[in-house]
Design an enzyme around this catalytic site. Structure first.
Site, short mmCIF file in Angstrom:
data_model
loop_
_atom_site.label_atom_id
_atom_site.label_comp_id
_atom_site.label_asym_id
_atom_site.label_seq_id
_atom_site.Cartn_x
_atom_site.Cartn_y
_atom_site.Cartn_z
CG LEU A 156 -1.52 -1.16 1.79
CD1 LEU A 156 -2.41 -0.78 2.95
CD2 LEU A 156 -2.30 -1.81 0.68
CE LYS A 157 3.20 6.69 -3.68
NZ LYS A 157 4.56 6.61 -3.18
#
Ligand code: PMP
Length: 313
Positions: A156-157
């Protein structure tokens, strides 16, 4: 004075001064958000601004949102359209960095992800190089380990995960390096502080696989395609030992911000003969062409910002 004038905020484009949040905002207090970093490139020849891999970034943003229980009221198409609209209103005629950011918007106390209001913004800035070091980067292996998938998923960013990146980056720079290479908890090469990594050994490209706590980089996928299809190179995804960094013929980073950047030294050991390598140079020119709309086969990777206006006029 920022040199941008607008932001997309609360469902509309507003003057940048109006895009504000409270100090009590959940995402600010707990790092409960996710974001993207997108680049647009100005082509002087075509007098056009091209957004690179626009859809892929929003597809990844929605994947990040899903894990964080953030629900955005926009489809990928709508997110792309709002981005283009923002850039048109800004009337940028230079290279640009675009920052979509989704976050938990509760103003109050309570560590959780569920049953919280969500918010979303996009802002953009004229932007040149992320790391200015044309002669190649000298990097150090970080003493910080990459966040693990079962702790803060690197896939995930997520905003909060960038504490890990910032720890590694500052340590590297304060120790006299240009950038860090971060290892997984079990000691394999993961990535740079904000970029994926490739090694060249005997003409073959090697890069850590998706289960080595990397961000699933969009540039990484682009490089794989350019290397295999244009240069006929083999690309192997696998776990990489730290000492393979010292044995590599070439090493380079890739990412939206850094674009492609050669590494010439790791932990005070020269990479190959210490000069920028031939495979990197070929990949760099292919990448430049692709990002600027000059690769006819890959025009679809570049979304023109102003063309639609002309077509409609
Ligand atoms: N890893 C990390 C930790 C990053 O922040 C980035 C930049 N987004 C990348 C890799 C490269 O990803 P991309 O090519 O999608 O920009």
């Amino acid at each position: 004075m920022p040199n941008n004038r607008f932001a997309f905020f609360n469902g509309q484009i507003v003057p940048i001064e109006q895009a504000q949040v409270s100090v009590m905002t959940h995402g600010l207090n707990y790092g409960t958000g996710c974001f993207e970093g997108i680049r647009a490139y100005w082509s002087p020849d075509e007098e056009e601004l091209f957004v690179f891999q626009l859809r892929a970034h929003y597809e990844r943003l929605l994947r990040s949102c899903k894990v964080l229980f953030i629900t955005l009221p926009y489809s990928v198409d709508e997110l792309c359209d709002w981005t283009l609209e923002l850039l048109r209103q800004e009337e940028f005629r230079s290279d640009v960095y675009i920052r979509p950011l989704a976050f938990k918007a509760l103003e109050g106390i309570g560590v959780r992800l569920h049953e919280l209001p969500d918010a979303f913004t996009i802002w953009a800035l004229p932007f040149g190089k992320y790391i200015e070091q044309p002669s190649g980067l000298k990097v150090g292996t970080s003493s910080w380990r990459r966040v693990d998938d079962n702790a803060i998923p690197a896939r995930l960013k997520a905003t909060g995960a960038y504490v890990n990146s910032a720890l590694a980056k500052s340590e590297a720079m304060l120790n006299g390096y240009d950038e860090a290479i971060v290892l997984t908890d079990d000691g394999h090469v993961s990535e740079g502080s904000a970029e994926n990594i490739f090694l060249v050994r005997n003409g073959v490209l090697h890069t850590p696989g998706l289960t080595d706590n990397i961000l699933e980089g969009i540039t990484r996928t682009v490089i794989k395609e350019l290397a295999t299809q244009e240069l006929g190179l083999q690309v192997v995804e696998r776990s990489i030992d730290r000492t393979e960094l010292y044995a590599a013929d070439e090493i380079f980073f890739c990412g939206t911000g850094v674009e492609v950047a050669p590494v010439i030294e790791v932990d005070r050991r020269p990479v190959g003969d210490g000069a920028i390598g031939p495979i990197f140079k070929q990949i760099q020119s292919l990448y430049y062409a692709a990002t600027h709309g000059a690769d006819a086969k890959r025009r679809a990777w570049c979304t023109p910002v102003y063309a639609r206006e002309l077509a409609e006029a």
